[in-house]
Scaffold this motif. Structure first.
Motif, PDB file in Angstrom:
ATOM      1  N   LEU A  99      72.540 -33.756 -43.069  1.00 57.32           N
ATOM      2  CA  LEU A  99      71.813 -32.642 -42.446  1.00 57.32           C
ATOM      3  C   LEU A  99      71.957 -32.685 -40.929  1.00 57.32           C
ATOM      4  N   GLY A 100      71.865 -33.885 -40.356  1.00 59.85           N
ATOM      5  CA  GLY A 100      72.031 -34.025 -38.914  1.00 59.85           C
ATOM      6  C   GLY A 100      73.419 -33.636 -38.457  1.00 59.85           C
ATOM      7  N   ALA A 101      74.437 -34.005 -39.246  1.00 63.86           N
ATOM      8  CA  ALA A 101      75.812 -33.663 -38.896  1.00 63.86           C
ATOM      9  C   ALA A 101      76.040 -32.155 -38.952  1.00 63.86           C
ATOM     10  N   LEU A 102      75.460 -31.499 -39.951  1.00 67.83           N
ATOM     11  CA  LEU A 102      75.625 -30.052 -40.083  1.00 67.83           C
ATOM     12  C   LEU A 102      74.970 -29.302 -38.930  1.00 67.83           C
ATOM     13  N   CYS A 103      73.828 -29.811 -38.468  1.00 66.65           N
ATOM     14  CA  CYS A 103      73.108 -29.147 -37.370  1.00 66.65           C
ATOM     15  C   CYS A 103      73.631 -29.565 -35.996  1.00 66.65           C
ATOM     16  N   GLY A 104      74.185 -30.769 -35.913  1.00 70.55           N
ATOM     17  CA  GLY A 104      74.560 -31.328 -34.617  1.00 70.55           C
ATOM     18  C   GLY A 104      75.597 -30.505 -33.871  1.00 70.55           C
ATOM     19  N   SER A 147      65.622 -41.199 -39.878  1.00 68.03           N
ATOM     20  CA  SER A 147      66.608 -42.011 -39.163  1.00 68.03           C
ATOM     21  C   SER A 147      68.010 -41.453 -39.375  1.00 68.03           C
ATOM     22  N   GLY A 148      68.272 -40.990 -40.591  1.00 65.94           N
ATOM     23  CA  GLY A 148      69.565 -40.400 -40.893  1.00 65.94           C
ATOM     24  C   GLY A 148      69.820 -39.120 -40.123  1.00 65.94           C
ATOM     25  N   LEU A 149      68.789 -38.305 -39.947  1.00 71.26           N
ATOM     26  CA  LEU A 149      68.944 -37.067 -39.162  1.00 71.26           C
ATOM     27  C   LEU A 149      69.424 -37.375 -37.749  1.00 71.26           C
ATOM     28  N   GLY A 150      68.767 -38.345 -37.117  1.00 72.27           N
ATOM     29  CA  GLY A 150      69.166 -38.710 -35.758  1.00 72.27           C
ATOM     30  C   GLY A 150      70.561 -39.300 -35.698  1.00 72.27           C
ATOM     31  N   ALA A 151      70.861 -40.198 -36.641  1.00 71.19           N
ATOM     32  CA  ALA A 151      72.171 -40.850 -36.643  1.00 71.19           C
ATOM     33  C   ALA A 151      73.277 -39.859 -36.971  1.00 71.19           C
ATOM     34  N   GLY A 152      73.016 -38.949 -37.921  1.00 74.31           N
ATOM     35  CA  GLY A 152      74.030 -37.964 -38.292  1.00 74.31           C
ATOM     36  C   GLY A 152      74.370 -37.038 -37.149  1.00 74.31           C
ATOM     37  N   ALA A 153      73.356 -36.578 -36.432  1.00 73.39           N
ATOM     38  CA  ALA A 153      73.614 -35.718 -35.272  1.00 73.39           C
ATOM     39  C   ALA A 153      74.382 -36.475 -34.198  1.00 73.39           C
ATOM     40  N   ALA A 154      74.028 -37.747 -33.985  1.00 72.55           N
ATOM     41  CA  ALA A 154      74.696 -38.543 -32.954  1.00 72.55           C
ATOM     42  C   ALA A 154      76.173 -38.727 -33.254  1.00 72.55           C
ATOM     43  N   THR A 155      76.527 -38.891 -34.528  1.00 76.60           N
ATOM     44  CA  THR A 155      77.932 -39.097 -34.861  1.00 76.60           C
ATOM     45  C   THR A 155      78.770 -37.848 -34.644  1.00 76.60           C
ATOM     46  N   VAL A 156      78.128 -36.684 -34.549  1.00 78.08           N
ATOM     47  CA  VAL A 156      78.839 -35.451 -34.186  1.00 78.08           C
ATOM     48  C   VAL A 156      78.905 -35.301 -32.668  1.00 78.08           C
ATOM     49  N   ILE A 157      77.773 -35.495 -32.019  1.00 75.04           N
ATOM     50  CA  ILE A 157      77.646 -35.179 -30.590  1.00 75.04           C
ATOM     51  C   ILE A 157      78.360 -36.201 -29.706  1.00 75.04           C
ATOM     52  N   VAL A 158      78.139 -37.478 -29.969  1.00 72.17           N
ATOM     53  CA  VAL A 158      78.619 -38.520 -29.058  1.00 72.17           C
ATOM     54  C   VAL A 158      80.145 -38.574 -28.950  1.00 72.17           C
ATOM     55  N   PRO A 159      80.911 -38.478 -30.057  1.00 71.92           N
ATOM     56  CA  PRO A 159      82.368 -38.478 -29.889  1.00 71.92           C
ATOM     57  C   PRO A 159      82.874 -37.326 -29.028  1.00 71.92           C
ATOM     58  N   ILE A 160      82.258 -36.147 -29.160  1.00 67.64           N
ATOM     59  CA  ILE A 160      82.643 -35.006 -28.328  1.00 67.64           C
ATOM     60  C   ILE A 160      82.317 -35.302 -26.869  1.00 67.64           C
ATOM     61  N   TYR A 161      81.126 -35.821 -26.640  1.00 62.55           N
ATOM     62  CA  TYR A 161      80.678 -36.120 -25.279  1.00 62.55           C
ATOM     63  C   TYR A 161      81.588 -37.152 -24.615  1.00 62.55           C
ATOM     64  N   ILE A 162      81.890 -38.226 -25.344  1.00 63.32           N
ATOM     65  CA  ILE A 162      82.742 -39.270 -24.777  1.00 63.32           C
ATOM     66  C   ILE A 162      84.131 -38.726 -24.472  1.00 63.32           C
ATOM     67  N   SER A 163      84.658 -37.893 -25.356  1.00 65.37           N
ATOM     68  CA  SER A 163      85.974 -37.298 -25.124  1.00 65.37           C
ATOM     69  C   SER A 163      85.984 -36.454 -23.863  1.00 65.37           C
ATOM     70  N   GLU A 164      84.861 -35.817 -23.550  1.00 60.13           N
ATOM     71  CA  GLU A 164      84.797 -34.910 -22.405  1.00 60.13           C
ATOM     72  C   GLU A 164      84.491 -35.622 -21.086  1.00 60.13           C
ATOM     73  N   ILE A 165      83.938 -36.811 -21.144  1.00 61.44           N
ATOM     74  CA  ILE A 165      83.659 -37.530 -19.891  1.00 61.44           C
ATOM     75  C   ILE A 165      84.702 -38.615 -19.602  1.00 61.44           C
ATOM     76  N   ALA A 166      85.525 -38.962 -20.605  1.00 56.39           N
ATOM     77  CA  ALA A 166      86.497 -40.043 -20.437  1.00 56.39           C
ATOM     78  C   ALA A 166      87.651 -39.613 -19.541  1.00 56.39           C
ATOM     79  N   PRO A 167      88.242 -40.536 -18.773  1.00 55.66           N
ATOM     80  CA  PRO A 167      89.449 -40.220 -18.008  1.00 55.66           C
ATOM     81  C   PRO A 167      90.541 -39.704 -18.930  1.00 55.66           C
ATOM     82  N   PRO A 168      91.273 -38.656 -18.558  1.00 52.52           N
ATOM     83  CA  PRO A 168      92.233 -38.011 -19.463  1.00 52.52           C
ATOM     84  C   PRO A 168      93.253 -38.964 -20.072  1.00 52.52           C
TER      85      PRO A 168
END
Length: 539
Positions: A99-104, A147-168
């Motif tokens: 559910l967290g991944a679908l909403c994230g 706990s799953g809701l929070g973790a599921g959303a994080a697994t969607v959001i954080v990889p995108i965020y890291i990709s966008e802040i990381a040096p190219p």
């Protein structure tokens, strides 16, 4: 290593701060996956006193608790569960994650990466409160779901965020921090489980997840930073420039990254905002400019050609945002559908090759073979997984994403067969070596690479939706393994389930070799798929 020396000028203390704070989200995902592994017997009353009568046990089962004279009724020493009930409590975490991944994806696209991470960390902080204070199966299940809701959303959001802040040049390296965070969480849970799986101390293991989530929430609120890429895509170029400067340092050359946002250089950001502010000032000073006093338009003024302002490029970010591709729309577009299939395929492979059979059930799986040493082996396995993932992180930038995936899947398939033979024949040394090599193979590619792909196979407008599809498939696969592995392992006979995982490795290895494209060194999704710029085909 040369790659780490090359990183020295790209890293700033603030970049590392936001990177590590964001990575606490995936860390919690790994933590909650493994938190019930070591203390399973204690939590479910598997080690309760033999003097408890059959009548007392039946009464405890009806209430969902077991009473201990040494512990108050408010917080029973353990919660009696059958293997089926424990499987439900374990796997309900994956339902919340789904559910967290679908909403994230939707939340991070609409409200930004920072706000989405804060929301996810809030759920991750609330869930463990229910878990640690659980008096029965129902409360425990609610806590695992949150706990799953929070973790599921994080697994969607954080990889995108890291990709966008990381040096190219190092997106692959820093993209692997998602999986590194997962492995750190697993290791922390296994270590705590080794020492706290007794009495009511198991509640401390569950509460620790909430403490980590509170730490992340505070870190994001006090020093968090919105993704510069998201700011640029949403018509806030000057804020984007300030954010990227803060990440890279004031002496860094950020023109390459800024040009990726559709602007010619970093200086254009200042020029465009100045043009906008100047235009607003002129409008206030001459509100009727271009109009006659009688309300009719000034034809002469209207016919004069208007200069093409650089502001159009800043406004392009707003246009891109309004064109964001939704969760279902990515499947209808022939441009995005292949990427969704590729991401879903590797995400399912990550789970159906069997890694969580070790992470979630390794202690009970190997307990007959290794007796008291099974919990210690799981700590060693978690540590090895972390070491291999971190050490192999630069490989995806050097060898490519696809070779790392194929090498990883092949290693897991071969060692699945060896592990099956070791368990079936009661060959402890073979089983130990197979488990260690199985986990090490996972860390080479199948662990970190799937989290990187969605941000490289599609444009920014479809990253959130594609990541949601991939993580939804991942969570469903995790649920299947969590729920049915104990049952299948019991029905087939010890160890034979790993022949099934070996078959999945063969299947997904063929899929990856045939279908998944290489993204290393490609500027954008169009180049990855060999499309002409501006293609937007609809079926």
């Amino acid at each position: 290593m040369a790659i780490f020396k090359d990183l020295s000028h790209d890293l700033t203390p603030y970049f590392m701060y936001v990177l590590l704070t964001a990575t606490l989200g995936p860390l919690l995902f790994g933590y909650h996956l493994a938190e019930l592994n070591a203390p399973q017997q204690v939590i479910t009353c598997g080690q309760e006193s033999a003097s408890v009568s059959a009548v007392s046990r039946l009464h405890a089962a009806f209430r969902g608790t077991t009473h201990s004279a040494a512990v108050s009724d408010a917080l029973p020493q353990c919660i009696y569960m059958s293997s089926t009930q424990f499987g439900l409590v374990s796997s309900i975490f994956t339902l919340g994650g789904l559910l967290g991944a679908l909403c994230g994806g939707t939340v991070t696209t609409k409200y930004g990466r920072l706000r989405a991470m804060i929301l996810a960390s809030a759920f991750a902080a609330i869930g463990p409160v229910f878990e640690a204070l659980a008096m029965n199966i129902g409360v425990f299940t609610v806590g695992r779901l949150l706990s799953g809701l929070g973790a599921g959303a994080a697994t969607v959001i954080v990889p995108i965020y890291i990709s966008e802040i990381a040096p190219p040049k190092h997106k692959g390296l820093f993209g692997s921090f998602t999986q590194i965070g997962v492995n750190v969480g697993i290791l922390i849970a296994q270590i705590l489980g080794l020492f706290l799986s007794k009495g009511q101390l198991w509640r401390i293991i569950l509460a620790a997840g909430g403490a980590i989530a509170l730490l992340q929430t505070a870190g994001l609120l006090l020093g968090g930073l919105e993704s510069p890429k998201w700011l640029a895509d949403n018509g806030k170029p000057n804020q984007a420039k300030r954010a990227i400067r803060k990440l890279r340092g004031h002496d860094a050359n950020i023109d390459e990254e800024v040009m990726g946002w559709g602007l010619e250089s970093a200086q254009d950001l200042d020029d465009e905002e100045q043009s906008l502010l100047s235009g607003q000032d002129r409008m206030h000073e001459h509100p009727t400019e271009g109009t006659e006093h009688d309300g009719q338009p000034d034809i002469g003024q209207a016919e004069q050609p208007q200069p093409k302002s650089k502001l159009g490029r800043a406004e392009q970010g707003i246009e891109n945002f309004t064109k964001t591709i939704g969760f279902l729309s990515v499947l209808r577009s022939s441009d995005y559908r292949p990427a969704v299939i590729a991401v879903v395929g590797v995400m399912v492979a990550q789970q159906l090759c069997g890694i969580n059979s070790i992470v979630m059930y390794g202690v009970s799986l190997l307990s007959d073979l290794l007796q008291a040493n099974s919990a210690l082996l799981n700590v060693a396995v978690a540590a090895l997984n972390l070491i291999v993932t971190f050490s192999a992180a630069p490989l995806s930038d050097k060898l490519g994403r696809k070779p790392c995936l194929l090498l990883s899947i092949a290693g897991m398939g071969i060692n699945s067969i060896l592990l099956a033979v070791g368990i079936m024949k009661d060959i402890a040394p073979l089983s130990v070596v197979a488990v260690l090599l199985f986990v090490a193979s996972f860390g080479l590619g199948l662990g970190p690479v799937p989290f990187i792909l969605s941000s490289e196979l599609v444009g920014a407008e479809a990253v959130g939706a594609t990541q949601s599809w991939g993580l939804a498939a991942n969570w469903i696969s995790t649920f299947v393994v969590a729920q049915f592995f104990p049952l299948v392992n019991e029905k087939l006979g010890k160890g034979q389930v790993y022949f099934i995982f070996a078959a999945f490795a063969l299947l997904f290895g063929a899929f990856t070799a045939w279908y998944v494209p290489e993204t290393k060194g490609k500027k954008d999704a169009d180049e990855v798929w060999g499309r002409k710029k501006g293609s937007d085909s609809q079926d």
